[in-house]
Write an enzyme that holds these catalytic residues in place. Structure first.
Site, mmCIF file in Angstrom:
data_model
loop_
_atom_site.group_PDB
_atom_site.id
_atom_site.type_symbol
_atom_site.label_atom_id
_atom_site.label_comp_id
_atom_site.label_asym_id
_atom_site.label_seq_id
_atom_site.Cartn_x
_atom_site.Cartn_y
_atom_site.Cartn_z
ATOM 1 N N ASP A 196 0.989 -1.204 0.019
ATOM 2 C CA ASP A 196 0.369 -0.014 0.225
ATOM 3 C C ASP A 196 1.052 1.249 -0.235
ATOM 4 O O ASP A 196 0.661 2.487 -0.396
ATOM 5 C CB ASP A 196 -1.283 0.318 0.982
ATOM 6 N N GLU A 281 10.691 -4.013 12.974
ATOM 7 C CA GLU A 281 12.031 -3.059 12.140
ATOM 8 C C GLU A 281 13.579 -3.608 13.043
ATOM 9 O O GLU A 281 14.301 -4.397 12.900
ATOM 10 C CB GLU A 281 12.244 -1.761 11.948
#
Length: 335
Positions: A196, A281
């Site tokens: 997206d 992350e």
């Protein structure tokens, strides 16, 4: 008086005879006017020839520029994209695939959150013209978002990204497309691209020659205009972020790329589904690099080349109403 007229007539006659004799003598002399005439004629001929050549050039179709051969030495970019079924899935993937098609030497690893590949994604990949590998793995129920939970409560795409890393490490699992992983010694870079986001093709030029872990800003994320590394003298010295700035790597998933040899040399490096919120992350990067060794890209992290955009969830009230009346949209038409 008569005498004078006779003398005048005689003088006129003699002068006329002299002039006539002079003219006759000149007619017999050679003329030097031919060389200039020949030169002028040659100039006209050359101009006519040039005009004819220009007219022929104008009638000739322009040559098609030759496409330079793709350099074999260019490192491959492996783009890992997790995806899941929803109304806007195809629209998101079409947009992303057409961006990726502008990038040379790119391999798309598209991983479905599903037990098996779906016809929609399989068909889209086949029509994309991209080199791709199709993977599928279902997110465990304990990790899935519950009804009404906001998207940031639980990490998403963890199983799918790790599945792609497993494939790169030779553990198989491909259900479509290229099924053989890159051979040992392959030079490349791995990037995690959600379906997206919005990507500039310039971003892929920035990441291609990553030696370890390269980083750059991401726009419209974390409640800020952008998040990203702060750079001084070509080195990362901190991060511009508002939420938990003390995270080991306060970066968005779209804000870094990893050299393929580094990932292959660290077989245990993967994403941790149990990592605290916002630390997904960091759960990968902590196995790969020290923050001081990050490689700033995008003009020392002063350019935004990727944006954390979100497509609005479509409102289907009218569709639901028509379905209750048995007049819903044709389900055979793929959207």
């Amino acid at each position: 008086m008569k005498l004078k007229l006779k003398n005048v007539f005689l003088a006129y006659f003699l002068v006329s005879i002299a002039g006539l004799l002079y003219a006759l003598v000149q007619l017999g002399q050679p003329c030097d006017c031919l060389p200039p005439l020949r030169a002028a004629a040659e100039q006209l001929r050359q101009k006519d020839l040039r005009i004819s050549q220009l007219q022929a050039d104008l009638r000739r179709p322009p040559p098609v520029p030759a496409q330079p051969p793709e350099p074999e030495a260019l490192p491959t970019i492996y783009v890992i994209t997790p995806t899941y079924a929803r109304l806007v899935q195809k629209a998101e993937l079409v947009r992303l695939s057409q961006t990726l098609s502008l990038v040379p030497r790119l391999h798309w690893l598209l991983v479905e959150d599903a037990e098996s590949p779906t016809p929609l994604v399989s068909g889209l990949l086949a029509a994309s013209g991209l080199l791709f590998t199709h993977l599928a793995v279902l997110t465990p129920k304990a990790q899935r978002l519950r009804e009404g939970e906001p998207g940031w409560v639980r990490p998403r795409g963890v199983e799918q990204r790790n599945k792609a890393l497993d494939w790169l490490r030779g553990k198989g699992g491909a259900v479509g497309g290229e099924k053989d992983p890159p051979p040992p010694g392959t030079q490349g870079v791995v990037y995690f691209a959600d379906d997206d986001n919005t990507y500039s093709r310039e971003l892929f030029k920035e990441m291609r020659w990553t030696r370890g872990v390269s980083v750059w800003p991401v726009g419209l994320v974390g409640g800020l205009r952008f998040e990203g590394p702060r750079v001084q003298d070509g080195r990362v010295v901190g991060f511009h972020t508002a939420w938990e700035p003390n995270r080991p790597f306060p970066l968005d998933m779209a804000g870094f790329a990893v050299a393929l040899p580094l990932l292959l040399a660290k077989p245990n490096a993967q994403f941790d589904a149990t990592a605290p919120r916002g630390h997904l992350e960091s759960s990968l990067l902590s196995h790969l690099v020290d923050p001081k060794d990050l490689e700033p890209r995008a003009a020392n992290c002063t350019q935004v080349l990727v944006w954390h955009t979100r497509t609005e969830k479509p409102k289907m009230k009218q569709e639901e109403q028509l379905q209750r009346q048995g007049q819903g949209s044709d389900p055979a038409i793929e959207v």
